[in-house]
Design a protein around this motif. Sequence first.
Motif, mmCIF file in Angstrom:
data_model
loop_
_atom_site.group_PDB
_atom_site.id
_atom_site.type_symbol
_atom_site.label_atom_id
_atom_site.label_comp_id
_atom_site.label_asym_id
_atom_site.label_seq_id
_atom_site.Cartn_x
_atom_site.Cartn_y
_atom_site.Cartn_z
ATOM 1 N N PRO A 74 0.814 -1.227 0.000
ATOM 2 C CA PRO A 74 0.000 0.000 0.000
ATOM 3 C C PRO A 74 0.845 1.273 0.000
ATOM 4 O O PRO A 74 0.460 2.272 -0.628
ATOM 5 C CB PRO A 74 -0.816 -0.117 1.285
ATOM 6 N N ALA A 75 1.989 1.251 0.700
ATOM 7 C CA ALA A 75 2.861 2.434 0.700
ATOM 8 C C ALA A 75 3.438 2.670 -0.695
ATOM 9 O O ALA A 75 3.498 3.819 -1.175
ATOM 10 C CB ALA A 75 3.979 2.253 1.721
ATOM 11 N N LEU A 76 3.862 1.598 -1.362
ATOM 12 C CA LEU A 76 4.356 1.737 -2.734
ATOM 13 C C LEU A 76 3.266 2.257 -3.659
ATOM 14 O O LEU A 76 3.522 3.073 -4.553
ATOM 15 C CB LEU A 76 4.865 0.386 -3.247
ATOM 16 N N MET A 77 2.037 1.790 -3.477
ATOM 17 C CA MET A 77 0.925 2.249 -4.303
ATOM 18 C C MET A 77 0.741 3.757 -4.165
ATOM 19 O O MET A 77 0.559 4.470 -5.162
ATOM 20 C CB MET A 77 -0.358 1.520 -3.891
ATOM 21 N N ALA A 78 0.799 4.255 -2.939
ATOM 22 C CA ALA A 78 0.631 5.700 -2.726
ATOM 23 C C ALA A 78 1.771 6.484 -3.358
ATOM 24 O O ALA A 78 1.544 7.540 -3.968
ATOM 25 C CB ALA A 78 0.551 5.986 -1.228
ATOM 26 N N SER A 156 -4.655 -2.153 4.629
ATOM 27 C CA SER A 156 -4.149 -1.687 3.331
ATOM 28 C C SER A 156 -4.644 -0.283 3.035
ATOM 29 O O SER A 156 -3.878 0.589 2.594
ATOM 30 C CB SER A 156 -4.594 -2.646 2.214
ATOM 31 N N LEU A 157 -5.925 -0.051 3.279
ATOM 32 C CA LEU A 157 -6.486 1.278 3.013
ATOM 33 C C LEU A 157 -5.916 2.320 3.971
ATOM 34 O O LEU A 157 -5.697 3.476 3.579
ATOM 35 C CB LEU A 157 -8.013 1.226 3.116
ATOM 36 N N LEU A 158 -5.673 1.922 5.230
ATOM 37 C CA LEU A 158 -5.096 2.868 6.187
ATOM 38 C C LEU A 158 -3.695 3.286 5.760
ATOM 39 O O LEU A 158 -3.367 4.484 5.744
ATOM 40 C CB LEU A 158 -5.055 2.227 7.575
ATOM 41 N N ILE A 159 -2.845 2.321 5.417
ATOM 42 C CA ILE A 159 -1.466 2.641 5.018
ATOM 43 C C ILE A 159 -1.467 3.434 3.707
ATOM 44 O O ILE A 159 -0.695 4.384 3.542
ATOM 45 C CB ILE A 159 -0.646 1.348 4.890
ATOM 46 N N PHE A 160 -2.350 3.057 2.784
ATOM 47 C CA PHE A 160 -2.461 3.793 1.524
ATOM 48 C C PHE A 160 -2.911 5.233 1.776
ATOM 49 O O PHE A 160 -2.334 6.180 1.225
ATOM 50 C CB PHE A 160 -3.455 3.072 0.613
ATOM 51 N N ALA A 161 -3.919 5.420 2.619
ATOM 52 C CA ALA A 161 -4.418 6.771 2.917
ATOM 53 C C ALA A 161 -3.345 7.600 3.613
ATOM 54 O O ALA A 161 -3.198 8.801 3.346
ATOM 55 C CB ALA A 161 -5.673 6.680 3.785
ATOM 56 N N ALA A 162 -2.573 6.966 4.515
ATOM 57 C CA ALA A 162 -1.482 7.687 5.175
ATOM 58 C C ALA A 162 -0.428 8.108 4.156
ATOM 59 O O ALA A 162 0.102 9.225 4.219
ATOM 60 C CB ALA A 162 -0.855 6.808 6.258
ATOM 61 N N GLY A 163 -0.103 7.210 3.207
ATOM 62 C CA GLY A 163 0.865 7.551 2.170
ATOM 63 C C GLY A 163 0.390 8.681 1.281
ATOM 64 O O GLY A 163 1.167 9.561 0.901
ATOM 65 N N VAL A 164 -0.896 8.677 0.933
ATOM 66 C CA VAL A 164 -1.460 9.761 0.108
ATOM 67 C C VAL A 164 -1.415 11.079 0.877
ATOM 68 O O VAL A 164 -1.060 12.130 0.325
ATOM 69 C CB VAL A 164 -2.903 9.416 -0.300
ATOM 70 N N PHE A 165 -1.768 11.034 2.154
ATOM 71 C CA PHE A 165 -1.734 12.237 2.989
ATOM 72 C C PHE A 165 -0.333 12.844 3.021
ATOM 73 O O PHE A 165 -0.153 14.047 2.833
ATOM 74 C CB PHE A 165 -2.194 11.876 4.401
ATOM 75 N N ILE A 250 -9.714 6.373 10.910
ATOM 76 C CA ILE A 250 -8.511 7.184 10.686
ATOM 77 C C ILE A 250 -8.194 7.265 9.199
ATOM 78 O O ILE A 250 -7.782 8.320 8.691
ATOM 79 C CB ILE A 250 -7.324 6.593 11.470
ATOM 80 N N ALA A 251 -8.398 6.153 8.468
ATOM 81 C CA ALA A 251 -8.163 6.163 7.015
ATOM 82 C C ALA A 251 -9.083 7.165 6.334
ATOM 83 O O ALA A 251 -8.661 7.911 5.436
ATOM 84 C CB ALA A 251 -8.373 4.763 6.447
ATOM 85 N N VAL A 252 -10.350 7.196 6.746
ATOM 86 C CA VAL A 252 -11.298 8.174 6.180
ATOM 87 C C VAL A 252 -10.853 9.594 6.505
ATOM 88 O O VAL A 252 -10.928 10.503 5.662
ATOM 89 C CB VAL A 252 -12.725 7.908 6.715
ATOM 90 N N LEU A 253 -10.377 9.814 7.730
ATOM 91 C CA LEU A 253 -9.903 11.143 8.124
ATOM 92 C C LEU A 253 -8.706 11.563 7.280
ATOM 93 O O LEU A 253 -8.631 12.718 6.824
ATOM 94 C CB LEU A 253 -9.530 11.124 9.608
ATOM 95 N N PHE A 254 -7.742 10.638 7.076
ATOM 96 C CA PHE A 254 -6.607 10.933 6.194
ATOM 97 C C PHE A 254 -7.095 11.332 4.798
ATOM 98 O O PHE A 254 -6.569 12.260 4.183
ATOM 99 C CB PHE A 254 -5.690 9.702 6.082
ATOM 100 N N TYR A 255 -8.098 10.613 4.306
ATOM 101 C CA TYR A 255 -8.620 10.893 2.972
ATOM 102 C C TYR A 255 -9.224 12.299 2.898
ATOM 103 O O TYR A 255 -8.956 13.060 1.954
ATOM 104 C CB TYR A 255 -9.661 9.841 2.608
ATOM 105 N N ILE A 256 -10.031 12.657 3.888
ATOM 106 C CA ILE A 256 -10.686 13.975 3.883
ATOM 107 C C ILE A 256 -9.653 15.095 3.922
ATOM 108 O O ILE A 256 -9.729 16.075 3.167
ATOM 109 C CB ILE A 256 -11.657 14.076 5.081
ATOM 110 N N VAL A 257 -8.660 14.960 4.819
ATOM 111 C CA VAL A 257 -7.624 15.990 4.926
ATOM 112 C C VAL A 257 -6.791 16.037 3.647
ATOM 113 O O VAL A 257 -6.405 17.125 3.186
ATOM 114 C CB VAL A 257 -6.726 15.716 6.151
ATOM 115 N N SER A 258 -6.543 14.884 3.048
ATOM 116 C CA SER A 258 -5.745 14.834 1.814
ATOM 117 C C SER A 258 -6.445 15.555 0.675
ATOM 118 O O SER A 258 -5.805 16.244 -0.131
ATOM 119 C CB SER A 258 -5.467 13.377 1.426
#
Length: 664
Positions: A74-78, A156-165, A250-258
Amino acid sequence: MRSKTSSFNKEIIKQDFRNVGWISIVYFLGLFFIVPMQLFMEFGRDEPRITDDHGLFGGIFAYELQSLFLIVMPALMAVFLFRYLHVKGASDFAHSFPMKRGKLFHHHILSGIILLILPILLNYLVLVVTAGVTDVTEYYTIGNASYWLWLFTTMSLLIFAAGVFVGTLTGMSAVQGVLTFILLFLPVGLYVLIAFHLTSYIKGYSGDMVLDRSLQYFSPLVDLLEYRSYGPEEVSLPVEALSLFIYGGIAVLFYIVSVWLYKKRPLEAAGRALAVRALNPVFKLGVTFCFALFGGMYFSVAQNTYSWMITGYFIGGTFGLAAASMLLEKTWRIFNMKNVKGWLGYGVAAGVLIAAIPLLWQNYESYVPEQNEVEKVYISSGYWEYQQLADHDMKVPYITSEAAIQSAIDLHEKLINVSNPLKKGEDYFFFVYQMKDGSEIYRQYRIDDEKVRDEKKAVYETQEYKSIQYPVLALDVSEINQLLMHPYSGRSGKDLYDPEKISAFMEGLKQDLEQLSYDEMVTPRGLDTGVTFTVNGTRENPYYVRLYPSYENTMEWLKEEGMYEQVMTQAEDVQRAEVYRWPQSLDDRYSRPRFVFERLRGDDIEPLEVTNHAQIETLFEGQANKEEGAYLIAFYFDKNDPEPYEVLSFDEGDALGFIKEHFE
């Protein structure tokens, strides 16, 4: 008529699939070969391996390797999906499309989610279909597989969302990858560093307990990796259901802030370490603070003085501030008045904080409960002994009598007066007070026990404390399936299975343990024999005890049964003994007899070598674990291997004549 255009652009999705689809393929293949393929290979075994009740998270399916793919992919994907943000030409081209920034962002997010969930879902379907056509109950259940799907999807979604953020905050892909994992590990890293420093400043603070009980709650990755599928502390699932709901939120929160940051992000930020300049001071302060804590920890561990700890704060903080400034300004020429002012500000703030910590915790350090407020108290030589009882669902052997509680309080008060949290001694003291109002109080100290000898002796010689020191005293003989006695010398030892013999042995052993004096408990004489127990069918238990020649009732029973020579070390088992004079100039680090001996042996000091069996037998009167003395004796049991040895010691008054004559 006004023409309508779809808000969905499939060409962007296709382009994302072409660019980063390889990550999804690697993710699928990795999970497939670790989980379904491993299952198929197990079906083909003539003798399948023993399974456990952890299903897809057990040893057969290499959960640790699964976790590696779960964290990295997921980190590589982001990083690769949003790489265009960090390349000036690619960023300008992508944002030249006739599409709002928000829609472009959502398309890429949708691509990432599909490419991450698809490999997990396909492997799950393989597991479900396999369960439908053959019996897999020995390996997993549908419920276990469904939890696996939920866990891997959410994380996976949490790590991906953190990477996008992180990607929206930085202008460099390499920095994005590094900061993604720093973000996910930062809370737990700070927690560990802060706990270490509080332990170094505050008397009684138990960093061991604080970290063990709450460490996993400060990082989803630690929560994921801390899963134990074996041993006495095993847990049934890697991550609790409630935690998964929280991580999803937390993943949703990362997404909103991103989304918000993506819309506000300037295009010219590509190539900068931080895209949002307003965060530069926060980044500098955070890096400086973390390096300062690490520097203070490093120097305090090495030197054990507050002056060196403060030196570590200075060196670590200076290095962190310089590194952060170089990264942000992309030059090594950072020595200007602005950074000097920042450095001075950091120094003043750090000094105030260092001075304030002891003052803020004075009441905590000095607090000792009154005897009439305490219902019961537990004392041991460390937090881990206490936690081991909980791990084995054992009843905690508290001290309950008024006299014994008062002796524990007296010991506690003395520890407060003589202990120094940074000057750590060799011995741990861990207190758990159960108060009459229902509250609990925990304290831990580390100091050389000779400084509290009288108070410690008063506690140790109570029968209630002996139940803590020797859990075997509370062991029901009927629960013992097997008893194994194995001497240090390497003899085969003896195993007992006969319930009558086990009962007779335990009767003598308990009498000896209950009669022990303080000196016999802390510095027993002679070479020991370890005894382990199989209780209710398992050897994973805390019921371990050492037999010493001074245990009269036990030794008498062993002799009557003809086991003494087989169980206890004999002079004939010793290949040779080496005697050294205990040096008087060693610092506290070498106060343990074994450490002192290893240093002397490393210095090539010529010892007195003893091979006569009669003399060796007299050397068995030496004391174990004593932290000071006149002579050290090392017993070697195998002439072909110099490492298996045990060390005892003699005081000047107890030393044998032939030893004194040699060293005169």
